[in-house]
Design an enzyme around this catalytic site. Structure first.
Site, mmCIF file in Angstrom:
data_model
loop_
_atom_site.group_PDB
_atom_site.id
_atom_site.type_symbol
_atom_site.label_atom_id
_atom_site.label_comp_id
_atom_site.label_asym_id
_atom_site.label_seq_id
_atom_site.Cartn_x
_atom_site.Cartn_y
_atom_site.Cartn_z
ATOM 1 N N GLU A 63 -56.629 -11.716 -22.106
ATOM 2 C CA GLU A 63 -55.390 -11.397 -22.626
ATOM 3 C C GLU A 63 -55.911 -12.889 -23.801
ATOM 4 O O GLU A 63 -56.408 -12.377 -24.096
ATOM 5 C CB GLU A 63 -54.799 -12.899 -21.475
ATOM 6 C CG GLU A 63 -54.586 -12.756 -20.335
ATOM 7 C CD GLU A 63 -53.701 -13.350 -19.296
ATOM 8 O OE1 GLU A 63 -52.628 -14.313 -19.552
ATOM 9 O OE2 GLU A 63 -53.717 -13.192 -18.119
ATOM 10 N N ASN A 70 -58.710 -26.852 -13.047
ATOM 11 C CA ASN A 70 -59.648 -27.699 -13.817
ATOM 12 C C ASN A 70 -59.063 -27.594 -15.017
ATOM 13 O O ASN A 70 -59.511 -29.150 -15.965
ATOM 14 C CB ASN A 70 -61.145 -26.566 -13.902
ATOM 15 C CG ASN A 70 -60.424 -25.551 -14.940
ATOM 16 O OD1 ASN A 70 -59.784 -25.031 -14.378
ATOM 17 N ND2 ASN A 70 -62.109 -24.443 -15.378
ATOM 18 N N CYS A 124 -64.419 -22.749 -16.692
ATOM 19 C CA CYS A 124 -65.299 -21.786 -16.157
ATOM 20 C C CYS A 124 -66.637 -20.730 -17.140
ATOM 21 O O CYS A 124 -67.275 -20.150 -16.969
ATOM 22 C CB CYS A 124 -63.995 -20.200 -16.072
ATOM 23 S SG CYS A 124 -63.494 -20.346 -17.608
#
Ligand code: NAD
Ligand code: 6OD
Length: 484
Positions: A465, A153, A286
């Site tokens: 992260e 994506n 997402c």
């Protein structure tokens, strides 16, 4: 026909088989991609190991950081090349790739190059009860060879989000980009070479997941860690494979994100923000909001405004500057999204707009477009409200109280992102703190500071992260204790 090859130990190499790279806007094959077999994945891992023992392993942090800045320089110099490759592979609008994907790739390298230089580590002066003095200090070492597996994506953005900190920490990487979008990971190999990153530090193996390059990488005993972004189900399969050799994993997975809209919001800003949150990248982010909860008082007005927004999106050729809505990534993904449109009908949804495929009367009819789609009227237990669709679609429901909105937003197995829209900042803080998500935006969406922790809870991921959290995942901290 263009060939996209693997990149192993500083050389572009063909695979044992090939697969097609398809342009989602018209279904045309744009390249043949070399699929790496198990022995090539092994060669890539060995090349990484070898690079760690060479110049790369001996570089001072300052020099490593300087090379990463050079990678960013090359990305910026070859900006149009990266944009075109990303647009052709993904079908995303050129305006989006130019504003988001490619600038973020360069920024990822700059941010982690700077961060590795300035980030200190803890040290303690220690005195034991019986009077012995010692100095404890931690040092950062690379993990070794990191396997990087990424989705289609935001191919370059998400790949560099992992590669940049991994290299900043002194690792070598073997990346396995999505089979749908192999081009920019391969272009990045050229940039690495031009920036003076030694052979073997950055390797690319193309292929699929099961019984292909993805699985060969996760099962390889010489890979020291796996960082993965993709579907939750794939994360579970990778976790299983990585367990055999106890590899650390960092997972950014799926989402079914909620937006909560209070009646006191700035209406126009909220409609614009929500429209982005639902339809950006054709809903294939997402972080996109697939569930919108709206305070009853403004429900009809907001639904109407969102409908108008959806209907004014420009579904065009990805390369046209005026296009703001492209196709889905593949025929298969379009089938999946359309099956949810059908399911919504069966579950009794009221269709507000969209729900099908557009007709263009040109080659785009062979592409993978669907209409921007809004539903209302489903129960909170409907599958369309529970399952990630990953398309340009949302369900809008009303709420009466703050407590009800929080409960509905949190009623999911996912927990990636949420957004809250209100002029009452106290409420913004209060609601945000109650969201079971890795990130909550108040009066904005997808506003990123790369130093902040990023990740999800529940089915949305494992670990964080971003900033120091990336550095901590991509390195081993060793503590040294010196008796004084
Ligand atoms: P996917 O899980 O199908 O594929 C992602 C990558 O994993 C691809 O490179 C694929 O080849 C590889 N893969 C698949 N099976 C594998 C296996 N068994 N072993 C090793 N590798 C394997 O995901 P996708 O369809 O490419 O991307 C869409 C999904 O990604 C959505 O669920 C979306 O929410 C999620 N996503 C999450 C984030 C995040 O930050 N949380 C970001 C982007 C996308
Ligand atoms: O912005 C980021 O760093 C990030 N990981 C975004 C993820 C987007 C998902 O599609």
């Amino acid at each position: 026909m263009k060939q996209i090859q693997n990149y192993i130990d500083g050389s572009f190499v063909p695979g044992s088989r090939e697969f097609a790279d398809v342009n989602p806007a018209d279904g045309n094959v744009i390249a043949q991609v070399a699929e790496a077999d198990a022995s090539q994945v092994d060669q890539a891992v060995q090349a990484g190991r070898h690079a760690l023992d060479g110049e790369w392993g001996r570089l001072a942090i300052r020099d490593r950081a300087a090379r990463l800045h050079k990678v960013a320089d090359v990305i910026e110099k070859r900006f149009d090349c990266f944009v075109q490759a990303e647009v052709a592979d993904t079908g995303k609008p050129v305006s989006l790739a130019s504003k988001l994907d490619v600038p973020r790739a360069a920024a990822n390298f700059r941010v982690f190059a700077d961060l590795i230089r300035i980030s200190g580590l803890e040290s303690f002066q220690t005195q034991t009860p019986d009077g012995v003095n010692a100095l404890n200090y931690a040092i950062r070492k690379p993990l070794g060879v990191v396997g990087v597996i990424t989705p289609w994506n935001l191919p370059l953005l998400l790949l560099t989000w992992k590669v940049a900190p991994a290299l900043a920490c002194g690792n070598a990487v073997v990346v396995k980009p999505s089979e749908e979008t192999p081009a920019t990971a391969t272009l990045l190999a050229e940039a690495m070479h031009e920036a003076g990153i030694p052979s073997g530090v950055y390797n690319v193996v193309h292929g699929f997941g099961h019984d292909s390059a993805g699985e060969f990488l996760t099962q390889h005993p010489g890979v020291n860690a796996i960082t993965f972004t993709g579907e939750s189900r794939t994360g579970a399969a990778i976790m299983k494979a990585a367990a055999a050799t106890v590899k650390p994993v960092s997972f950014e997975l799926g989402g079914k994100n909620a937006a909560i809209v209070f009646a006191d919001c700035n209406f126009e800003e909220t409609v614009n923000g929500l429209s982005e949150a639902i339809f950006l990248n054709t809903g294939q982010v997402c972080l996109c909001a697939e569930r919108v909860y709206v305070e009853q008082k403004i429900f009809d007005r907001l639904l109407d405004a969102l409908k108008k927004k959806a209907e004014t999106l420009n579904l065009g050729w990805p390369g046209d500057a005026a296009t703001d809505f492209g196709p889905l990534i593949s025929a298969q993904h379009r089938e999946k999204v359309l099956s949810y449109f059908q399911l919504a009908k069966e579950e009794g949804a009221t269709l507000i707009t969209g729900g099908g495929t557009p007709k263009f009367g040109d080659a785009r009819d062979h592409g993978f477009y669907v209409q921007p789609t809004i539903y209302t009227g489903l129960s909170e237990s409907a599958r369309c409200v529970k399952e990630e669709i990953f398309g340009p679609v949302c369900h809008v429901a009303a709420f009466d109280s703050e407590e009800e909105a929080v409960a509905m937003a949190n009623d999911t197995k996912y927990g990636l992102a949420a957004s809250v829209w209100t002029s009452d900042l106290k409420r913004g803080h209060r609601v945000a703190r109650q969201m079971n998500t890795g990130i909550t935006w108040v009066n904005c969406w997808f506003l990123r500071d790369l130093r902040t922790p990023f990740g999800g809870v529940g089915l949305s991921g494992i670990g964080r992260e971003g900033g120091i959290h990336s550095l901590n995942f991509y390195s081993e901290l060793n503590n040294i204790c010196i008796r004084l």
